[in-house]
Design a protein around this motif. Structure first.
Motif, PDB file in Angstrom:
ATOM      1  N   THR A 509     -19.741 -89.520  -7.761  1.00 47.75           N
ATOM      2  CA  THR A 509     -19.127 -88.818  -9.065  1.00 47.75           C
ATOM      3  C   THR A 509     -18.146 -87.844  -8.223  1.00 47.75           C
ATOM      4  N   ALA A 510     -17.926 -87.726  -7.216  1.00 49.20           N
ATOM      5  CA  ALA A 510     -17.066 -86.744  -6.555  1.00 49.20           C
ATOM      6  C   ALA A 510     -15.521 -86.712  -6.999  1.00 49.20           C
ATOM      7  N   SER A 511     -14.998 -87.688  -7.445  1.00 49.52           N
ATOM      8  CA  SER A 511     -13.626 -87.454  -8.218  1.00 49.52           C
ATOM      9  C   SER A 511     -13.470 -88.001  -9.538  1.00 49.52           C
ATOM     10  N   LEU A 512     -14.483 -87.645 -10.144  1.00 53.02           N
ATOM     11  CA  LEU A 512     -14.606 -88.215 -11.512  1.00 53.02           C
ATOM     12  C   LEU A 512     -14.328 -87.186 -12.704  1.00 53.02           C
ATOM     13  N   ASP A 513     -13.974 -87.629 -13.727  1.00 56.14           N
ATOM     14  CA  ASP A 513     -13.617 -86.784 -14.805  1.00 56.14           C
ATOM     15  C   ASP A 513     -15.089 -86.222 -15.455  1.00 56.14           C
ATOM     16  N   PRO A 514     -15.148 -84.952 -16.066  1.00 56.75           N
ATOM     17  CA  PRO A 514     -16.383 -84.386 -16.491  1.00 56.75           C
ATOM     18  C   PRO A 514     -17.340 -85.345 -17.337  1.00 56.75           C
ATOM     19  N   ALA A 515     -16.344 -86.270 -18.285  1.00 57.86           N
ATOM     20  CA  ALA A 515     -17.226 -86.910 -19.180  1.00 57.86           C
ATOM     21  C   ALA A 515     -17.866 -88.172 -18.334  1.00 57.86           C
ATOM     22  N   THR A 516     -17.154 -88.777 -17.777  1.00 58.61           N
ATOM     23  CA  THR A 516     -17.673 -89.778 -16.767  1.00 58.61           C
ATOM     24  C   THR A 516     -18.643 -89.608 -15.787  1.00 58.61           C
ATOM     25  N   GLU A 517     -18.463 -88.097 -15.449  1.00 63.65           N
ATOM     26  CA  GLU A 517     -19.619 -87.775 -14.323  1.00 63.65           C
ATOM     27  C   GLU A 517     -20.863 -87.427 -15.116  1.00 63.65           C
TER      28      GLU A 517
END
Length: 562
Positions: A509-517
């Motif tokens: 989840t390091a470079s994901l947007d908040p919703a995807t995270e």
């Protein structure tokens, strides 16, 4: 490198090809029979011409029967030789690539900082050339030498002087390969190095395509690639010119041998001097010359083939080095199976260091109870990814042990486990996990048993991917058509399709947007099994039962998340 060292490079790969030795022998036998048949036709034709010219006698029925039989046999052998050799070539290709892949599976290239472009050149270019050598060239060399030996023995029985001329000519031709070997090897090795460097440049450019476009490097890369291609082509031309020069010299030697055989045969037949003792009927003279020509031509062909093998030597060495590379994981002599039920993880005084670097972990210990969800935190370089890799047994620790812990608490070292059992129980989702070329279904089924389309569709729904992709959609190489978040979802779905008991996640989840995270963190939180996840994102860590802080000194502190 001398000629013996070159042959040792080819010989090192023979153990890998042991299952194909019978096919190689069969190819040699068929090729030898075909060559002997062609030489027999040549000699029979020359014999018929000699008798027709000298004795005015046409060939009889037996001659016609022999010629017709050999022609038919040659047709069958030629077809059979192509069939057998092509099938053998594909098997050799598969054997070498499987052996190379197995070696890389036991010894992860990333630990040794090896360039993927060079590895790709070995797996594709070098092995494809070696495939032809083992499937075709070895049999061709053996058949040529057998034909020469048969011709020499036959010539010795008919006229020893002619056989002596053949033997001397063959020795001179063979020595030409040794004389020109050093220059040919040097050019061949330079050509292979240039081609390997070119592969590295191309892989780098394709892997960093966005940076190439963003920084305007396309023209520079094109110029550098063109220059490297031109250098390799120049070396190849020089090598080909050298080969043609050597071939011309051998043809002169072949002509001299034929003249020598004609002279000795004509003398023995009494053609050059009247009243001399006739030891060879004049009608047999053309047949003997044809026999000598076939024998010495076989030596010329074999020597020419040997001269052209030098570019393969460095390729054979690279393939052998790849296959014989030291393993970073040991193979257990008596693999153990895992019991059914939930599994935990235990690290006992684990130490590990990458080659040429200070230790990443030193006497590191921690334990995860079966079904527990634990996070790893710490600064970059503290060893979070290393812990995940050790738990997945991509590498073995230099000291200590990593164990899977059944419900009874008795640890089973992952180094003692059957690899297939370990892979069924433990699934890894890496930050840089790759999707394979093919459909979504193909990717989800990688590494797991049969799954129905309904199960796979449910997985897509579970990771929030069903709305934008289907099982039959093509992903392209590396999932190039997808965003980072979409790739992360599919990689997680692929891991879950295996129904593991332990899920290892490294910074996914390091470079994901908040919703995807949030979505991915929720899916991981719902996983009914043990989870070890390396992350620095608060959203991901907040859903875990416990967080282990791995400090640079190797000390461990734990804090529980409420």
């Amino acid at each position: 490198m001398n000629t013996l060292a070159a042959f040792r490079a080819f010989r090192e790969l023979l153990p890998v090809l042991r299952p194909e030795w019978r096919g190689m022998l069969w190819t040699y036998l068929i090729g030898t029979a075909s060559m002997l048949g062609l030489a027999g036709l040549t000699v029979l034709t020359a014999w018929a011409v000699g008798h027709a010219v000298v004795e005015r006698t046409p060939p009889g029925p037996l001659w016609w029967a022999l010629v017709l039989g050999i022609v038919l046999l040659r047709v069958v052998l030629t077809w059979r030789e192509m069939d057998v050799s092509h099938a053998l070539a594909y098997r050799v290709l598969a054997r070498l690539r499987m052996a190379l892949f197995d070696a890389y599976a036991r010894s992860v290239p990333g630990r040794r900082r090896e360039h993927s472009g060079r590895a790709a050149a070995v797996a594709m270019d070098d092995i494809e050339k070696l495939e032809f050598f083992y499937a075709h060239t070895v049999a061709q060399l053996g058949a040529s030498l057998t034909l020469f030996a048969a011709s020499l023995v036959t010539a010795s029985a008919l006229l020893p002087e002619a056989a002596l001329v053949m033997l001397l000519g063959a020795a001179v031709v063979a020595s030409s390969a040794l004389y020109w070997a050093r220059a040919a090897r040097r050019l061949g090795e330079r050509e292979q190095r240039e081609r390997s460097d070119l592969s590295e440049r191309i892989v780098d450019a394709l892997g960093a395509l966005r940076e190439v476009l963003a920084y305007g490097l396309a023209l520079r890369i094109i110029v550098e690639t063109s220059a490297a291609t031109a250098r390799a082509a120049t070396i190849a031309r020089r090598r080909e010119l050298l080969s043609q020069l050597v071939t011309a010299v051998r043809e002169l030697i072949l002509t001299a041998v034929v003249i020598g055989v004609i002279a000795t045969s004509a003398t023995a037949a009494g053609v050059l001097s009247e009243g001399a003792q006739v030891r060879l009927p004049p009608a047999e003279l053309p047949a003997l010359v044809a026999l000598a020509l076939a024998g010495i031509a076989a030596v010329v062909d074999a020597t020419d083939t040997l001269t052209r093998l030098h570019p393969l030597v460095s390729g054979a060495e690279r393939v052998a080095a790849g296959i014989n590379r030291p393993s970073v994981v040991t193979v257990p002599e008596a693999p153990r199976q895992l019991p059914d039920g939930p599994l935990g993880l235990r690290f006992r005084d684990v130490s590990f260091s990458y080659e040429g670097r200070p230790p990443t972990l030193t006497s590191w210990s921690t334990e995860l109870a079966p079904g527990e969800h634990v996070g790893l935190v710490g600064p970059s370089g503290s060893g979070k990814s290393t812990v995940i890799a050790l738990a997945a047994r991509l590498w073995d620790p230099s000291a200590g042990s990593v164990e899977l812990v059944p419900a009874d608490g008795g640890g089973i070292p992952v180094a003692d486990l059957d690899d297939a059992a370990l892979r069924r129980a433990v699934a890894l989702v890496d930050q840089d996990a790759m999707l394979f070329h093919g459909t979504v279904r193909d990717n989800l089924l990688r590494g797991c048993g049969p799954r129905s389309d309904d199960d796979l569709a449910a997985l897509l729904e579970r990771v929030g991917a069903a709305a934008w992709i289907g099982l039959d959609d093509e992903l392209g190489e590396g999932g190039v058509r997808l965003s980072g978040g979409q790739r992360a979802r599919l990689c997680l779905a692929r891991a879950l399709a295996r129904r593991p008991r332990v899920l290892l996640v490294d910074e996914v989840t390091a470079s994901l947007d908040p919703a995807t995270e949030r979505l991915i963190s929720g899916v991981i939180a719902e996983f009914r099994g043990t989870v070890l996840i390396a992350s620095h994102r608060a959203e991901t860590l907040a859903r875990l039962e416990r967080v282990v802080d791995v400090s640079p000194s190797g000390l461990v502190t734990a804090r529980t998340r409420g």
